[in-house]
Design a protein around this motif. Structure first.
Motif, mmCIF file in Angstrom:
data_model
loop_
_atom_site.group_PDB
_atom_site.id
_atom_site.type_symbol
_atom_site.label_atom_id
_atom_site.label_comp_id
_atom_site.label_asym_id
_atom_site.label_seq_id
_atom_site.Cartn_x
_atom_site.Cartn_y
_atom_site.Cartn_z
ATOM 1 N N ASN A 65 58.791 -6.989 48.123
ATOM 2 C CA ASN A 65 59.478 -6.025 47.262
ATOM 3 C C ASN A 65 60.938 -5.866 47.671
ATOM 4 O OD1 ASN A 65 56.983 -5.673 46.093
ATOM 5 N ND2 ASN A 65 56.636 -3.616 46.901
ATOM 6 N N CYS A 66 61.186 -5.806 48.973
ATOM 7 C CA CYS A 66 62.566 -5.651 49.441
ATOM 8 C C CYS A 66 63.416 -6.877 49.122
ATOM 9 C CB CYS A 66 62.588 -5.378 50.946
ATOM 10 S SG CYS A 66 61.949 -3.751 51.419
ATOM 11 N N LEU A 67 62.790 -8.053 49.110
ATOM 12 C CA LEU A 67 63.524 -9.268 48.758
ATOM 13 C C LEU A 67 63.800 -9.351 47.265
ATOM 14 C CD1 LEU A 67 61.926 -12.178 50.830
ATOM 15 C CD2 LEU A 67 64.060 -10.974 51.254
ATOM 16 N N GLY A 68 63.088 -8.562 46.486
ATOM 17 C CA GLY A 68 63.233 -8.663 45.043
ATOM 18 C C GLY A 68 62.545 -9.883 44.470
ATOM 19 N N LEU A 69 61.387 -10.239 45.059
ATOM 20 C CA LEU A 69 60.612 -11.370 44.563
ATOM 21 C C LEU A 69 59.299 -10.872 43.981
ATOM 22 C CD1 LEU A 69 61.109 -13.999 47.417
ATOM 23 C CD2 LEU A 69 62.187 -13.955 45.162
ATOM 24 N N PRO A 70 58.977 -11.258 42.755
ATOM 25 C CA PRO A 70 57.718 -10.802 42.167
ATOM 26 C C PRO A 70 56.522 -11.456 42.848
ATOM 27 C CG PRO A 70 58.739 -12.445 40.753
ATOM 28 C CD PRO A 70 59.734 -12.139 41.849
ATOM 29 N N ASN A 71 55.492 -10.664 43.097
ATOM 30 C CA ASN A 71 54.231 -11.187 43.606
ATOM 31 C C ASN A 71 53.321 -11.382 42.400
ATOM 32 O OD1 ASN A 71 51.562 -11.435 44.717
ATOM 33 N ND2 ASN A 71 52.348 -10.602 46.625
ATOM 34 N N ILE A 72 53.086 -12.629 42.019
ATOM 35 C CA ILE A 72 52.465 -12.900 40.717
ATOM 36 C C ILE A 72 51.004 -13.300 40.798
ATOM 37 C CG2 ILE A 72 54.642 -13.471 39.607
ATOM 38 C CD1 ILE A 72 53.899 -16.453 40.000
ATOM 39 N N GLY A 73 50.411 -13.345 41.984
ATOM 40 C CA GLY A 73 49.004 -13.720 42.028
ATOM 41 C C GLY A 73 48.492 -13.868 43.436
ATOM 42 N N GLY A 74 47.219 -14.240 43.544
ATOM 43 C CA GLY A 74 46.585 -14.424 44.835
ATOM 44 C C GLY A 74 45.135 -14.017 44.787
ATOM 45 N N GLU A 75 44.591 -13.705 45.935
ATOM 46 C CA GLU A 75 43.177 -13.357 46.057
ATOM 47 C C GLU A 75 42.988 -12.335 47.169
ATOM 48 O OE1 GLU A 75 40.524 -17.094 45.926
ATOM 49 O OE2 GLU A 75 42.352 -17.671 46.980
ATOM 50 N N VAL A 76 41.914 -11.583 47.055
ATOM 51 C CA VAL A 76 41.459 -10.729 48.156
ATOM 52 C C VAL A 76 39.945 -10.858 48.210
ATOM 53 C CG1 VAL A 76 41.386 -8.429 49.158
ATOM 54 C CG2 VAL A 76 43.323 -9.089 47.722
ATOM 55 N N THR A 112 46.050 -19.625 43.145
ATOM 56 C CA THR A 112 45.487 -19.953 44.457
ATOM 57 C C THR A 112 43.996 -19.643 44.448
ATOM 58 O OG1 THR A 112 45.906 -17.758 45.399
ATOM 59 C CG2 THR A 112 47.639 -19.413 45.630
ATOM 60 N N ASP A 113 43.215 -20.567 44.991
ATOM 61 C CA ASP A 113 41.764 -20.380 45.018
ATOM 62 C C ASP A 113 41.158 -21.065 46.236
ATOM 63 O OD1 ASP A 113 40.788 -19.062 42.352
ATOM 64 O OD2 ASP A 113 42.303 -20.523 41.754
ATOM 65 N N ALA A 114 40.141 -20.440 46.783
ATOM 66 C CA ALA A 114 39.351 -21.032 47.860
ATOM 67 C C ALA A 114 37.954 -20.439 47.795
ATOM 68 C CB ALA A 114 39.975 -20.756 49.225
ATOM 69 N N ASN A 115 36.948 -21.275 47.922
ATOM 70 C CA ASN A 115 35.574 -20.788 47.938
ATOM 71 C C ASN A 115 34.932 -21.176 49.258
ATOM 72 O OD1 ASN A 115 32.702 -20.440 47.494
ATOM 73 N ND2 ASN A 115 33.205 -20.208 45.325
ATOM 74 N N GLY A 116 34.985 -20.254 50.215
ATOM 75 C CA GLY A 116 34.432 -20.510 51.532
ATOM 76 C C GLY A 116 32.926 -20.662 51.526
ATOM 77 N N ARG A 117 32.251 -19.970 50.616
ATOM 78 C CA ARG A 117 30.786 -20.063 50.561
ATOM 79 C C ARG A 117 30.359 -21.465 50.140
ATOM 80 N NH1 ARG A 117 27.605 -15.632 50.315
ATOM 81 N NH2 ARG A 117 26.313 -16.415 48.598
ATOM 82 N N PHE A 118 30.955 -21.990 49.090
ATOM 83 C CA PHE A 118 30.623 -23.346 48.663
ATOM 84 C C PHE A 118 31.008 -24.369 49.733
ATOM 85 C CE2 PHE A 118 31.036 -22.271 43.845
ATOM 86 C CZ PHE A 118 29.749 -21.768 43.837
ATOM 87 N N THR A 119 32.158 -24.164 50.389
ATOM 88 C CA THR A 119 32.615 -25.120 51.392
ATOM 89 C C THR A 119 31.714 -25.085 52.620
ATOM 90 O OG1 THR A 119 34.863 -24.750 50.593
ATOM 91 C CG2 THR A 119 34.638 -25.951 52.638
ATOM 92 N N LEU A 176 42.283 -23.296 51.013
ATOM 93 C CA LEU A 176 42.997 -22.661 49.913
ATOM 94 C C LEU A 176 43.809 -23.710 49.152
ATOM 95 C CD1 LEU A 176 43.831 -19.696 48.782
ATOM 96 C CD2 LEU A 176 46.032 -20.343 49.765
ATOM 97 N N ILE A 177 43.673 -23.704 47.839
ATOM 98 C CA ILE A 177 44.392 -24.643 46.989
ATOM 99 C C ILE A 177 45.315 -23.857 46.068
ATOM 100 C CG2 ILE A 177 44.211 -26.512 45.316
ATOM 101 C CD1 ILE A 177 42.920 -27.066 48.078
ATOM 102 N N GLY A 178 46.591 -24.201 46.098
ATOM 103 C CA GLY A 178 47.555 -23.637 45.162
ATOM 104 C C GLY A 178 47.933 -24.700 44.143
ATOM 105 N N THR A 179 47.655 -24.456 42.873
ATOM 106 C CA THR A 179 47.949 -25.426 41.818
ATOM 107 C C THR A 179 49.160 -24.980 41.017
ATOM 108 O OG1 THR A 179 45.638 -26.120 41.621
ATOM 109 C CG2 THR A 179 47.074 -26.569 39.734
ATOM 110 N N LEU A 180 50.075 -25.928 40.802
ATOM 111 C CA LEU A 180 51.254 -25.699 39.981
ATOM 112 C C LEU A 180 51.034 -26.308 38.607
ATOM 113 C CD1 LEU A 180 54.375 -24.978 39.714
ATOM 114 C CD2 LEU A 180 54.774 -27.366 40.367
#
Length: 751
Positions: free
Chosen positions: A168-179, A473-480, A566-570
């Motif tokens: 936020n301080c950098l002024g960069l939008p956080n547009i996605g991810g996982e929890v 971004t996606d990762a499935n630890g259970r399947f892996t 974790l895989i990040g796809t563009l």
């Protein structure tokens, strides 16, 4: 002149603290062989941080070479930079390129959650900046222990605050991810940060110190005692139960300084006064000097007395190892130094010439008039140890695969199906994450098209043409965990699909591979199998790997995390105004399911939430079907055929319907053929749901047929405020929303 190097040569038997610095005995002996003498204290410090697992990739580099066999072409253009550079760079057309990369800051974020996560964001932003790009967005993929575990109440809020505050301080939008939450991450949270930047092709920069006589300039924040051995050594060892006590090894970030550094660096690029650049990340000055020199055409001489300090008690070894943040190093032609300093002064960024490029093949560093380092830079930065760690398939693999969900009790009627949906939607992993994402600025800079809770983030790149990118971004630890080869491919497919359903075309990936100790043969087997799966998967999908990160030693004692690739796809989209969103919007729209469903429930959200079960065989991968789905979605978005689209993954159709309905409080009525439970909770791949205005259904059906994509209408959007599965159950959205929103706020309030 006194010479510390000469003294080291004359005193070969002096005992040195190589073990305390994380080196193995054979590694220390190899350093002595390289130098033909014992190392000085500064050389020992430099080798120890640069030969750490985090910096040298000594257990993974021989396996990561497999990615080099992949094509350097994407569906949209060539890779302009890739593995081995600070970040991958992809041509996206119209003279634009995008650079993106993910990195881990796992161990520091357990020790000191706020600063560990914050400096993880700061570090990946500087990697993107070093390629010549303006950073335009960030994402974060987070994993924690059980939501109700006492330590999660310490780690989760601190990590989220650190990610949010810095971005936020950098002024960069956080547009996605996982929890996500799992017991294996207790004591070993994962904080994987991704940054994306934009540049014109001609602005691309590389970290290579060339041209004898060119000046070495260090600029940005002053060097302090924070982070000594932080990411480099802290992230290269297994935690014991006292791991949280290692606070001095965690870096301290200053996002306001980083913002100045970004703008200053971009102006330096524009002024044409930089020939090469390197950020200070893990291993600090040791990394920046040795990597620049090793990649260049000569050597380097550095006077450490010129390094600007904020703690003047630091020893030279500590200056070399410090991981103080917000620092950069540039190679500058002597005639450009004055202009370089003018730009830095304009932005109130301190800078100092600390050395120069030489025509030799040595990295020489002086301190107080003594030579304290005299090494071949490649031996520090590139030619470090390479280990072919033993690999052993899990002895219990057969038992794991045989332990399927076939014997688990399944819902017997509609009431039990409804109860199951409430239970899954109210679980921590499927529950609402807005407590987290509301702390992030998603729209700063004005180019955010999509952000949480959409399947992908999307950013506009060119205001006039509408050219844009999507990221997931996606990762499935259970399947892996069930099958590392197949599980890594399933993570890749989910990330690919999440980009595709927005209307963007997936073009390339970055990865962040999180595993336990590489000294455990079963962990190493899992890691190598995952890489093989990704190589084969990326070859099938046509998505090259642009770079990434490996994080080992993610375990406490004998307990390793779930393997988490974790895989990040563009993705690229020609016109962001033609994108597709997740939520149902219009009563009367037809709801279609795309793709085929099989009885695939092993490793599913249902099995984990309802039965706490993990066993069996993950869903079958179908790359051809994934590509057909992506092709259909790109055309459907471009022609405006669908009003919403949502991938089906964790929780299957049931969760997909619920999330699409809750997005804009629209109801949905569906009719399912065959086994309603399998239809609702299976996690078969290459599937999505879309809503379609009735007048577009004919064209959409033809489009699916053209691409050989299984598709059919299963229901319609309603304004009744409930999810109805005909013949089974009706569930009000208010009740569903209450269950979905409860997990994180309830756990933190109780804590």
């Amino acid at each position: 002149m006194a010479d510390t190097v000469k003294n080291a040569q004359e005193t070969p038997d002096v005992e040195q603290p190589w073990a305390e610095l994380g080196l193995k005995e054979d590694e220390y002996q190899r350093i002595r062989e390289i130098l033909g003498r014992r190392p000085t204290g500064c050389e020992l410090a430099m080798y120890s941080v640069m030969w750490s697992e985090h910096c040298s990739y000594k257990s993974s580099k021989m396996h990561l070479k497999r990615f080099g066999a992949l094509s350097k072409e994407t569906p949209r253009g060539a890779l302009l930079a890739g593995i081995g550079d600070n970040a991958g760079v992809v041509d996206i057309g119209q003279g634009y390129a995008v650079t993106f990369k993910a990195e881990s800051h796992n161990h520091p974020s357990y020790v000191e959650p706020h600063q560990g996560a914050a400096t993880g964001v700061g570090g990946i932003v500087r990697d993107i900046l070093a390629m010549g790009a303006r950073p335009v967005g960030v994402m974060d993929a987070l994993r924690f222990g059980p939501l109700d575990a006492p330590d999660t109440a310490r780690v989760l809020p601190g990590v989220v605050a650190g990610v949010g505050d810095y971005g936020n301080c950098l002024g960069l939008p956080n547009i996605g991810g996982e929890v996500e939450f799992d017991a294996s991450y207790a004591g070993n949270p994962l904080v994987n940060a991704l940054c994306v930047g934009v540049l014109r092709h001609e602005d691309l920069k590389f970290a290579k110190a060339t041209g004898a006589g060119n000046q070495v300039v260090m600029y940005g924040a002053r060097t302090g005692g924070d982070g000594i051995g932080g990411a480099s050594i802290l992230a290269s060892e297994t935690f014991d139960e006292g791991g949280e006590g290692k606070r001095p090894a965690v870096q301290v970030g200053d996002p306001f300084m980083e913002k100045l550094l970004i703008e200053c660096t971009l102006e330096l690029f524009a002024a044409g006064v930089v020939t090469a650049i390197q950020d200070f990340g893990a291993a600090g000055l040791s990394c920046a000097t040795s990597e620049l020199a090793a990649a260049g055409d000569g050597g380097m001489w550095v006077n450490m007395n010129e390094v600007q300090l904020r703690d003047h008690t630091l020893s030279p070894e500590e200056i070399l190892m410090s991981e103080s943040q917000e620092r950069m190093m540039a190679i500058v032609h002597p005639g450009d130094v004055d202009r370089f300093m003018e730009v830095c002064a304009k932005w109130d960024v301190e800078a100092a010439v600390i050395g120069e490029v030489t025509d030799g093949d040595r990295l020489v560093i002086e301190w107080n008039g003594e030579v304290v380092v005299d090494v071949p830079p490649r031996t520090v930065a590139i030619d470090g140890p390479v280990y072919d760690r033993p690999q052993q398939p899990r002895q219990a693999q057969g038992e794991i695969e045989a332990n399927t969900t076939a014997s688990l009790p399944r819902p017997a009627d509609g009431d039990e199906l409804a109860s199951t949906l409430l239970q899954v939607m109210g679980s921590p992993n499927q529950g609402d994450k807005s407590w987290v994402t509301s702390q992030y600025d998603r729209y700063v800079r004005g180019n955010s098209v999509l952000a949480q809770p959409e399947d992908s983030g999307m950013l506009r790149i060119d205001e006039e043409t509408g050219l844009g990118i999507a990221l997931s971004t996606d990762a499935n630890g259970r399947f892996t965990w069930l099958n590392p080869y197949q599980g890594a491919q399933l993570s890749l497919c989910e990330s690919y699909r999440n980009v595709a359903v927005t209307g963007a075309t997936p073009v390339a990936i970055t990865d962040c591979l999180n595993y336990g100790s590489p000294e455990d043969p079963e962990v190493m087997w899992s890691f190598v199998e995952s890489i093989k799966g990704l190589v084969d998967g990326c070859a099938a999908l046509g998505t090259p790997v642009t770079g990434g990160n490996v994080s080992f030693y993610n375990q406490t004692g004998e307990t390793a995390i779930l393997p988490t690739p974790l895989i990040g796809t563009l993705g690229v989209i020609d016109d962001v105004t033609r994108h597709t969103t997740v939520g149902f919007r219009n009563a009367g729209d037809e709801v279609w399911q795309l793709g085929s469903t099989a009885d695939e429930l092993d490793g599913s959200a249902w099995a984990g939430v309802v039965h706490q079960h993990l066993g069996g065989v993950p869903p079958r991968v179908d790359f051809d079907a994934e590509q057909r789905l992506a092709a259909v979605m790109a055309v459907a978005a471009r022609e405006g055929l669908v009003t919403s689209a949502h991938d089906l993954s964790a929780g299957g159709l049931a969760v997909g319907l619920a999330e699409s309905a809750l997005r804009y409080d629209m109801g949905v009525r569906v009719r399912l053929e065959g086994d309603a439970f399998v239809g609702l909770f299976s996690e078969s791949v290459a599937r999505a749901i879309v809503s379609i205005a009735p007048e577009n259904s004919g064209r959409f059906a033809d489009l699916c047929a053209e691409h050989g994509l299984a598709a059919g209408r299963i229901g319609e959007v309603t304004d009744i405020g409930e999810i109805e599965v005909e013949g089974q159950f009706s569930l009000g959205l208010d009740e569903l929303r209450a269950a979905w929103e409860a997990p994180i706020p309830s756990a933190l309030v109780l804590a």
